[in-house]
Design a protein around this motif. Structure first.
Motif, PDB file in Angstrom:
ATOM      1  N   ASP A  73       0.664  -1.278  -0.183  1.00 56.88           N
ATOM      2  CA  ASP A  73      -0.063   0.161   0.014  1.00 56.88           C
ATOM      3  C   ASP A  73       0.863   1.232  -0.017  1.00 56.88           C
ATOM      4  OD1 ASP A  73      -2.490   1.194   0.187  1.00 56.88           O
ATOM      5  OD2 ASP A  73      -2.121   1.704   2.269  1.00 56.88           O
ATOM      6  N   ALA A  74       1.760   1.481   0.943  1.00 56.98           N
ATOM      7  CA  ALA A  74       2.877   2.509   0.935  1.00 56.98           C
ATOM      8  C   ALA A  74       3.977   2.533   0.098  1.00 56.98           C
ATOM      9  CB  ALA A  74       3.113   2.791   2.574  1.00 56.98           C
ATOM     10  N   GLY A  75       4.507   1.502  -0.689  1.00 53.55           N
ATOM     11  CA  GLY A  75       5.675   1.535  -1.068  1.00 53.55           C
ATOM     12  C   GLY A  75       7.065   1.544  -0.318  1.00 53.55           C
ATOM     13  N   THR A  76       7.000   1.269   0.999  1.00 49.52           N
ATOM     14  CA  THR A  76       7.882   1.148   1.897  1.00 49.52           C
ATOM     15  C   THR A  76       7.597   0.812   3.208  1.00 49.52           C
ATOM     16  OG1 THR A  76       9.490   2.907   2.998  1.00 49.52           O
ATOM     17  CG2 THR A  76       7.247   3.814   2.898  1.00 49.52           C
ATOM     18  N   LEU A  77       8.696   0.117   4.089  1.00 48.67           N
ATOM     19  CA  LEU A  77       8.587  -0.403   5.390  1.00 48.67           C
ATOM     20  C   LEU A  77       8.771   0.776   6.279  1.00 48.67           C
ATOM     21  CD1 LEU A  77       9.411  -3.985   5.335  1.00 48.67           C
ATOM     22  CD2 LEU A  77       7.173  -2.870   5.103  1.00 48.67           C
ATOM     23  N   ALA A  78       9.307   2.023   5.953  1.00 53.00           N
ATOM     24  CA  ALA A  78       9.377   3.096   6.882  1.00 53.00           C
ATOM     25  C   ALA A  78       8.146   3.451   7.508  1.00 53.00           C
ATOM     26  CB  ALA A  78      10.177   4.118   6.115  1.00 53.00           C
ATOM     27  N   ALA A  79       7.723   3.005   8.024  1.00 54.56           N
ATOM     28  CA  ALA A  79       6.162   2.915   8.742  1.00 54.56           C
ATOM     29  C   ALA A  79       5.985   4.164   9.935  1.00 54.56           C
ATOM     30  CB  ALA A  79       5.291   1.697   8.838  1.00 54.56           C
ATOM     31  N   PRO A  80       5.474   4.863  10.073  1.00 55.04           N
ATOM     32  CA  PRO A  80       5.158   5.380  11.220  1.00 55.04           C
ATOM     33  C   PRO A  80       4.937   4.615  12.629  1.00 55.04           C
ATOM     34  CG  PRO A  80       3.483   6.252  10.064  1.00 55.04           C
ATOM     35  CD  PRO A  80       4.095   5.297   9.149  1.00 55.04           C
ATOM     36  N   TYR A 117      11.362  10.347   1.387  1.00 49.56           N
ATOM     37  CA  TYR A 117      12.011  10.225   0.117  1.00 49.56           C
ATOM     38  C   TYR A 117      11.018   9.248  -0.743  1.00 49.56           C
ATOM     39  CZ  TYR A 117      15.251   7.750  -3.265  1.00 49.56           C
ATOM     40  OH  TYR A 117      15.616   7.007  -4.168  1.00 49.56           O
ATOM     41  N   THR A 118      10.465   8.086  -0.243  1.00 50.29           N
ATOM     42  CA  THR A 118       9.581   7.199  -0.846  1.00 50.29           C
ATOM     43  C   THR A 118       8.443   8.105  -1.542  1.00 50.29           C
ATOM     44  OG1 THR A 118      10.222   5.319   0.305  1.00 50.29           O
ATOM     45  CG2 THR A 118       8.058   5.302  -0.584  1.00 50.29           C
ATOM     46  N   GLY A 119       7.837   9.023  -0.491  1.00 50.64           N
ATOM     47  CA  GLY A 119       6.748   9.648  -0.881  1.00 50.64           C
ATOM     48  C   GLY A 119       7.131  10.763  -2.204  1.00 50.64           C
ATOM     49  N   LEU A 131       9.420  18.096 -10.503  1.00 46.63           N
ATOM     50  CA  LEU A 131      10.078  18.917  -9.078  1.00 46.63           C
ATOM     51  C   LEU A 131       9.348  20.076  -8.848  1.00 46.63           C
ATOM     52  CD1 LEU A 131      13.530  17.373  -9.428  1.00 46.63           C
ATOM     53  CD2 LEU A 131      11.880  16.663  -7.856  1.00 46.63           C
ATOM     54  N   ASP A 132       9.041  20.748  -9.953  1.00 46.57           N
ATOM     55  CA  ASP A 132       8.657  22.370 -10.059  1.00 46.57           C
ATOM     56  C   ASP A 132       7.247  22.222  -9.321  1.00 46.57           C
ATOM     57  OD1 ASP A 132      11.169  22.855 -11.152  1.00 46.57           O
ATOM     58  OD2 ASP A 132       9.935  23.232 -13.179  1.00 46.57           O
ATOM     59  N   GLU A 133       6.381  21.148  -9.354  1.00 47.53           N
ATOM     60  CA  GLU A 133       5.191  20.996  -9.018  1.00 47.53           C
ATOM     61  C   GLU A 133       4.883  20.748  -7.589  1.00 47.53           C
ATOM     62  OE1 GLU A 133       2.861  19.754 -13.134  1.00 47.53           O
ATOM     63  OE2 GLU A 133       3.665  18.135 -11.629  1.00 47.53           O
ATOM     64  N   ILE A 134       6.177  19.906  -7.131  1.00 48.01           N
ATOM     65  CA  ILE A 134       6.247  19.560  -5.655  1.00 48.01           C
ATOM     66  C   ILE A 134       6.824  20.540  -4.619  1.00 48.01           C
ATOM     67  CG2 ILE A 134       7.066  17.565  -4.072  1.00 48.01           C
ATOM     68  CD1 ILE A 134       6.957  15.862  -6.555  1.00 48.01           C
ATOM     69  N   LEU A 135       5.748  21.366  -4.328  1.00 48.54           N
ATOM     70  CA  LEU A 135       6.150  22.592  -3.365  1.00 48.54           C
ATOM     71  C   LEU A 135       5.588  22.253  -2.087  1.00 48.54           C
ATOM     72  CD1 LEU A 135       4.811  25.439  -6.006  1.00 48.54           C
ATOM     73  CD2 LEU A 135       7.351  24.803  -5.628  1.00 48.54           C
ATOM     74  N   PRO A 136       6.019  23.249  -1.105  1.00 47.64           N
ATOM     75  CA  PRO A 136       5.545  22.958   0.248  1.00 47.64           C
ATOM     76  C   PRO A 136       3.734  22.942   0.166  1.00 47.64           C
ATOM     77  CG  PRO A 136       7.130  24.604   0.554  1.00 47.64           C
ATOM     78  CD  PRO A 136       7.079  24.292  -1.215  1.00 47.64           C
ATOM     79  N   GLY A 137       3.428  21.751   0.882  1.00 43.64           N
ATOM     80  CA  GLY A 137       2.073  21.530   0.880  1.00 43.64           C
ATOM     81  C   GLY A 137       1.341  20.476   0.109  1.00 43.64           C
ATOM     82  N   VAL A 138       2.420  19.957  -0.844  1.00 42.34           N
ATOM     83  CA  VAL A 138       1.933  18.741  -1.744  1.00 42.34           C
ATOM     84  C   VAL A 138       2.459  17.594  -0.720  1.00 42.34           C
ATOM     85  CG1 VAL A 138       2.630  17.426  -3.654  1.00 42.34           C
ATOM     86  CG2 VAL A 138       2.410  20.091  -3.714  1.00 42.34           C
ATOM     87  N   THR A 139       1.415  16.841  -0.438  1.00 42.92           N
ATOM     88  CA  THR A 139       1.762  15.742   0.703  1.00 42.92           C
ATOM     89  C   THR A 139       1.676  14.395   0.003  1.00 42.92           C
ATOM     90  OG1 THR A 139      -0.534  15.593   1.325  1.00 42.92           O
ATOM     91  CG2 THR A 139       0.639  17.336   2.314  1.00 42.92           C
ATOM     92  N   TYR A 140       1.955  13.114   0.639  1.00 42.90           N
ATOM     93  CA  TYR A 140       2.001  11.831   0.178  1.00 42.90           C
ATOM     94  C   TYR A 140       1.626  11.205   1.577  1.00 42.90           C
ATOM     95  CZ  TYR A 140       3.004   6.932  -1.585  1.00 42.90           C
ATOM     96  OH  TYR A 140       2.819   5.701  -1.289  1.00 42.90           O
ATOM     97  N   ARG A 141       0.572  10.498   1.720  1.00 46.78           N
ATOM     98  CA  ARG A 141      -0.050   9.476   2.894  1.00 46.78           C
ATOM     99  C   ARG A 141       0.372  10.534   4.348  1.00 46.78           C
ATOM    100  NH1 ARG A 141      -0.698   4.396   1.958  1.00 46.78           N
ATOM    101  NH2 ARG A 141      -0.261   3.874   4.393  1.00 46.78           N
ATOM    102  N   GLY A 142      -0.186  11.895   4.073  1.00 45.62           N
ATOM    103  CA  GLY A 142      -0.013  12.770   5.147  1.00 45.62           C
ATOM    104  C   GLY A 142       1.109  13.528   5.530  1.00 45.62           C
TER     105      GLY A 142
END
Length: 320
Positions: free
Chosen positions: A109-116, A175-177, A188-199
């Motif tokens: 689901d998340a693409g990583t095991l760096a789970a919170p 990094y995974t996000g 990269l130009d579109e990924i500005l502060p406020g762009v989120t992935y899974r919170g």
């Protein structure tokens, strides 16, 4: 005249018992048959907890058999039959296998095991479980078992333990996000502060990586460069020196002190401070950082381009 039947309570109890036992025997037969087919095909009963043999939930059934074995309620004949197929009774390995299934589900689901820490999957606290595994000795005291478990985790996510690579779980998750957002067609130009992935605010994190590039280790820089991230070029000339004591100089000093307090808070908490927050700077000086941000917003028309850019890089949305 309709005949009357009078079943004695003991007869009813025997009938119910027979029905329950017959259902249980049928379930055992189906489970054993599924286990036999799996063993004949795979050569072992190392069945993942979530595995179904056809439509039959074999992994879960084997877990139930282990519980019965530990509780001492399993007939010896059944235990012998399962042992002939190479049944693994070890309770620690059983629990690990069940949690490993949850880890696979989380990664899918998340693409990583760096789970919170609060993350769950398959009703298992997978985030806390992974946190425990990353601690010294978390994989177990037996070196062979620990190595085997590490291999199983690496088979899901080679970067399951970022600390061994020199960075944090939080960095790996962001990094995974970033990688996922770019793979989905973002730039990269579109990924500005406020762009989120899974919170997680990936845009704010990305701005911080560019700003603090020199603090990253070589592998972190290499991974970000592979995604197209470039180091921000610094101006060749030095900062403009303002005469001491002028209003502009005092304003600049106050702004820099606010930036330092805000940066310190964000690096520690990975979030924006509330309006009432007071940050303690090195040396013990207190700074009303929450109110300072509100004041900057109220006077943003008076902030110069460099000041707005600095705030935007820290993740202040209205400064973008």
């Amino acid at each position: 005249m309709t005949p009357k039947y009078n079943f004695a309570p003991v007869m009813v109890a025997k009938w119910v018992k027979f029905q329950v036992l017959d259902t249980e025997r049928q379930d055992w037969a189906r489970g054993y048959d599924a286990a036999r087919r799996y063993f004949e095909r795979e050569g072992s009963l190392g069945v993942p907890y979530e595995h179904a043999e056809g439509a039959y939930p074999l992994g879960r059934w084997l877990s139930d058999q282990r519980r019965a074995y530990r509780a001492g309620t399993m007939p010896s004949t059944r235990a012998d039959e399962l042992e002939e197929l190479g049944m693994i009774w070890d309770t620690a390995d059983t629990a690990f296998a069940e949690n490993l299934a949850a880890a696979r589900a989380y990664y899918a689901d998340a693409g990583t095991l760096a789970a919170p820490r609060h993350a769950t999957a398959l009703d298992k606290p997978v985030g806390q479980w992974l946190t425990n595994l990353r601690r010294p000795g978390g994989l177990g005291k037996d070196p062979e078992r620990a190595a085997r478990r590490a291999e199983q985790l690496a088979a899901i996510d080679p970067d399951w333990n970022p600390g061994a690579l020199g960075w944090t779980i939080d960095w790996q998750r962001h990094y995974t996000g970033l990688r996922v957002l770019l793979a989905a067609g973002g730039t990269l130009d579109e990924i500005l502060p406020g762009v989120t992935y899974r919170g997680d605010d990936i845009g704010r994190w990305l701005a911080r990586q560019v700003r603090d590039w020199a603090r990253l280790n070589t592998e972190q820089q290499h991974r970000l460069t592979g995604l197209g991230v470039k180091v921000a070029k610094r101006p060749a000339h030095g900062p403009t020196v303002r005469p001491a004591g002028t209003g502009a100089a005092r304003g600049s000093e106050a702004f820099q002190r606010g930036v330092a307090a805000l940066r310190q808070y964000i690096e520690r908490e990975s979030a924006m401070p509330g309006r009432g927050h007071v940050e303690v700077l090195p040396g013990g000086t207190e700074h009303r950082t929450g109110i300072w941000i509100s004041n900057q917003k109220a006077r943003r028309d008076k902030l110069d381009t460099a000041q707005l850019r600095t705030l935007a890089e820290l993740g202040v949305e209205w400064a973008v």
